[in-house]
Design a protein around this motif. Sequence first.
Motif, PDB file in Angstrom:
ATOM      1  N   ALA A 270      60.660 -41.775  -9.599  1.00  0.00           N
ATOM      2  CA  ALA A 270      61.581 -41.101  -8.569  1.00  0.00           C
ATOM      3  C   ALA A 270      63.124 -40.903  -8.970  1.00  0.00           C
ATOM      4  O   ALA A 270      63.587 -39.681  -8.986  1.00  0.00           O
ATOM      5  N   MET A 271      63.496 -42.000  -9.768  1.00  0.00           N
ATOM      6  CA  MET A 271      65.030 -41.759 -10.103  1.00  0.00           C
ATOM      7  C   MET A 271      65.050 -40.896 -11.394  1.00  0.00           C
ATOM      8  O   MET A 271      65.824 -40.020 -11.404  1.00  0.00           O
ATOM      9  N   ALA A 272      63.965 -40.864 -12.283  1.00  0.00           N
ATOM     10  CA  ALA A 272      64.039 -40.050 -13.453  1.00  0.00           C
ATOM     11  C   ALA A 272      64.011 -38.644 -12.958  1.00  0.00           C
ATOM     12  O   ALA A 272      64.576 -37.679 -13.460  1.00  0.00           O
ATOM     13  N   ARG A 273      63.111 -38.393 -12.148  1.00  0.00           N
ATOM     14  CA  ARG A 273      62.852 -37.009 -11.527  1.00  0.00           C
ATOM     15  C   ARG A 273      64.213 -36.626 -11.054  1.00  0.00           C
ATOM     16  O   ARG A 273      64.507 -35.386 -11.200  1.00  0.00           O
ATOM     17  N   ALA A 274      64.835 -37.257 -10.418  1.00  0.00           N
ATOM     18  CA  ALA A 274      66.267 -37.036  -9.606  1.00  0.00           C
ATOM     19  C   ALA A 274      67.205 -36.726 -10.609  1.00  0.00           C
ATOM     20  O   ALA A 274      68.050 -35.715 -10.458  1.00  0.00           O
ATOM     21  N   THR A 275      67.133 -37.592 -11.548  1.00  0.00           N
ATOM     22  CA  THR A 275      68.121 -37.452 -12.670  1.00  0.00           C
ATOM     23  C   THR A 275      67.979 -36.027 -13.424  1.00  0.00           C
ATOM     24  O   THR A 275      69.090 -35.564 -13.731  1.00  0.00           O
TER      25      THR A 275
END
Length: 327
Positions: A270-275
């Motif tokens: 989730a954080m990688a997609r947002a990043t």
Amino acid sequence: MNTTPQPDPRDRPARLTVGVVGAGRVGPALAASLQLAGHRPVAVSGVSDASRRRAAALLPDVPLMRPAEVLERAELVLLTVPDDALPGLVTGLAETGAVRPGQLLVHTSGRYGAGVLDPALRAGALPLALHPAMTFTGTPVDVQRLAGCSFGVTAPEELRLAAEALVIEMGGEPEWIAEGKRPLYHAALALGANHLVTLVAQSMELLRTAGVEAPDRMLGPLLGASLDNALRSGDAALTGPVARGDAGTVAAHIVELRAHAPQAVAGYLAMARATADRALDHGLLKAELAEDLLGVLADGTAGTDRPGGTDGMDGTDGTDGTEGDAR
């Protein structure tokens, strides 16, 4: 006869008796801070043993009482209970006649504005929402941390000066938040502060699994620099394999996380997609590299043969060495 004009308490609070309903981590600290400013804590309510210990540590000699008795004694009452309990508490206090006309009623919920205090307002209370944007430990160090702390302030316009004066007396900085923006304001703080604790705790666990004996010492300088860069430069501070488009490295991360910490995979993705989205929007992630990366993140598998690059902690992208700068 004294003809000296008296200050309107709506404009500037005088020295007040202070009560606390809910001796969690926040209430005793705020009352102790108000005490340093010259106000006088007179009563506190708390149910659990932990609450009673906090009250004894931060507000020694202040008696423990039932909530209705706290309101009976205090001119300024801090309602420092969990968000979900606040509406019912306010309604109950108003319906039982515990609220007195002219009484300053302050809640510290980030989610709610002054509107949640409407039942008390109809009973004649003066409603203020003062939310400290700070994490609390329930120890005396919290009082020191209030110095320079921002408070989200919401109140009727005629009480604005009184609300801001109380915040300043506690050493804080008032920041006016519109009634309808309180949930968004609170979501922003939770996203940045509460989730940060989860991310750091997960990172330390993974480092221990990797054999690092002092993960806190390793992470301290790195996280401190990352936070400073982010606050100064926003998205321009993004670095690491996602911002570079190193799909192979990200895929390798996912493989290791599935093997050693499967509970961390969903958060990582989730954080990688947002990043990746932010890096693309900011022009840091090159479009030709984004396809492979987003493919890896879409299915969460190591589905690429691209070799991994560096670990992204040195701020380089393999070309001009400026990707990690905070410029």
